[in-house]
Design a protein around this motif. Structure first.
Motif, PDB file in Angstrom:
ATOM      1  N   TYR A   2     102.636 -28.342  47.966  1.00 45.50           N
ATOM      2  CA  TYR A   2     102.877 -26.926  48.217  1.00 45.50           C
ATOM      3  C   TYR A   2     101.562 -26.275  48.623  1.00 45.50           C
ATOM      4  CZ  TYR A   2     103.755 -21.976  47.362  1.00 45.50           C
ATOM      5  OH  TYR A   2     103.851 -20.613  47.509  1.00 45.50           O
ATOM      6  N   ALA A   3     101.585 -25.634  49.751  1.00 46.48           N
ATOM      7  CA  ALA A   3     100.430 -24.874  50.250  1.00 46.48           C
ATOM      8  C   ALA A   3      99.146 -25.709  50.260  1.00 46.48           C
ATOM      9  CB  ALA A   3     100.249 -23.592  49.446  1.00 46.48           C
ATOM     10  N   GLY A   4      99.275 -26.948  50.718  1.00 51.16           N
ATOM     11  CA  GLY A   4      98.103 -27.803  50.854  1.00 51.16           C
ATOM     12  C   GLY A   4      97.631 -28.494  49.591  1.00 51.16           C
TER      13      GLY A   4
ATOM     14  N   LEU B 256     102.098 -20.538  51.658  1.00 55.32           N
ATOM     15  CA  LEU B 256     102.413 -19.798  50.433  1.00 55.32           C
ATOM     16  C   LEU B 256     103.710 -19.032  50.623  1.00 55.32           C
ATOM     17  CD1 LEU B 256      98.876 -18.420  49.521  1.00 55.32           C
ATOM     18  CD2 LEU B 256     100.178 -20.149  48.273  1.00 55.32           C
ATOM     19  N   LEU B 257     104.517 -18.982  49.582  1.00 50.89           N
ATOM     20  CA  LEU B 257     105.789 -18.284  49.613  1.00 50.89           C
ATOM     21  C   LEU B 257     105.785 -17.149  48.598  1.00 50.89           C
ATOM     22  CD1 LEU B 257     108.118 -21.426  49.619  1.00 50.89           C
ATOM     23  CD2 LEU B 257     107.419 -20.068  51.600  1.00 50.89           C
ATOM     24  N   CYS B 258     106.727 -16.247  48.762  1.00 51.76           N
ATOM     25  CA  CYS B 258     106.936 -15.170  47.791  1.00 51.76           C
ATOM     26  C   CYS B 258     108.319 -15.321  47.185  1.00 51.76           C
ATOM     27  CB  CYS B 258     106.824 -13.811  48.467  1.00 51.76           C
ATOM     28  SG  CYS B 258     105.145 -13.396  48.938  1.00 51.76           S
ATOM     29  N   LEU B 259     108.431 -14.950  45.929  1.00 50.23           N
ATOM     30  CA  LEU B 259     109.701 -14.961  45.225  1.00 50.23           C
ATOM     31  C   LEU B 259     109.864 -13.596  44.564  1.00 50.23           C
ATOM     32  CD1 LEU B 259     112.183 -16.566  44.227  1.00 50.23           C
ATOM     33  CD2 LEU B 259     110.810 -17.240  42.259  1.00 50.23           C
ATOM     34  N   ALA B 260     110.878 -12.864  44.969  1.00 53.86           N
ATOM     35  CA  ALA B 260     111.133 -11.518  44.460  1.00 53.86           C
ATOM     36  C   ALA B 260     109.893 -10.632  44.622  1.00 53.86           C
ATOM     37  CB  ALA B 260     111.597 -11.561  43.007  1.00 53.86           C
TER      38      ALA B 260
END
Length: 185
Positions: A149-151, A119-123
């Motif tokens: 994305y993320a599995g 998992l990624l974060c954006l802002a």
């Protein structure tokens, strides 16, 4: 994953063409982007590979094996061929736009982009899903894009609703992906 996506798209094309009352060909050519070796300053070197999806094979496992054989050889050729520098600029784009409106080489565009397994974060906000956008261009009426994305694998199917039964395509594609995820071929 690429071959499973192509095999599931083949199932989608069979279902959609059948639902539209059209006879489907034994093979249907689709355009697939292929990553090329980096040269110069460009970070995104992409070529094109044409894959003939076998639609007339009744056994989906045989279809998947044949697609895997074809893409192995086709990908190598596409990478060796590369892309024409002329096509990268505005003149090449205008030329290709004119030619593509009357082309009879490909019936669809299919792409698959591997995303982050985490998992990624954006802002500062958690990105919970990514949805890809399939391309429609020139006289091609169906585009399929997938991103992992993320599995999870997300697919975006874009179609011209006046000529393509896209919902039928999507259901058949989903069912075939689900079947393929359940066992190894």
């Amino acid at each position: 994953m690429n071959n499973a996506l192509l095999a599931s798209a083949a199932a989608g094309y069979v279902a959609a063409l059948s639902a539209a009352g059209e006879r489907f060909p034994a093979e249907l050519p689709v355009s697939i982007p292929v990553a090329l070796r980096r040269h110069g300053t460009s970070n995104n070197q992409v070529g094109v590979m044409l894959v003939r999806l076998p639609l007339a094979l009744p056994d989906p496992d045989t279809r998947l094996r044949l697609i895997a054989e074809r893409t192995r050889a086709d990908k190598r050729r596409a990478r060796e061929q590369g892309t024409l520098e002329f096509m990268r600029g505005p003149r090449g784009a205008r030329f290709m736009d004119r030619v593509a409106r009357r082309q009879h080489v490909v019936a669809g565009f299919i792409t698959n982009v591997p995303g982050s397994p985490d998992l990624l974060c954006l802002a500062g906000a958690l990105v919970v899903a990514i949805w890809p956008v399939g391309v429609l261009a020139a006289n091609v009426r169906l585009g399929t894009a997938a991103v992992s994305y993320a599995g999870r694998l997300q697919c975006g199917i874009h179609f011209d609703e006046t000529t393509v039964p896209g919902a039928v395509f999507a259901i058949a594609m989903r069912d075939e992906l689900t079947r393929l995820a359940g066992h190894r071929v």
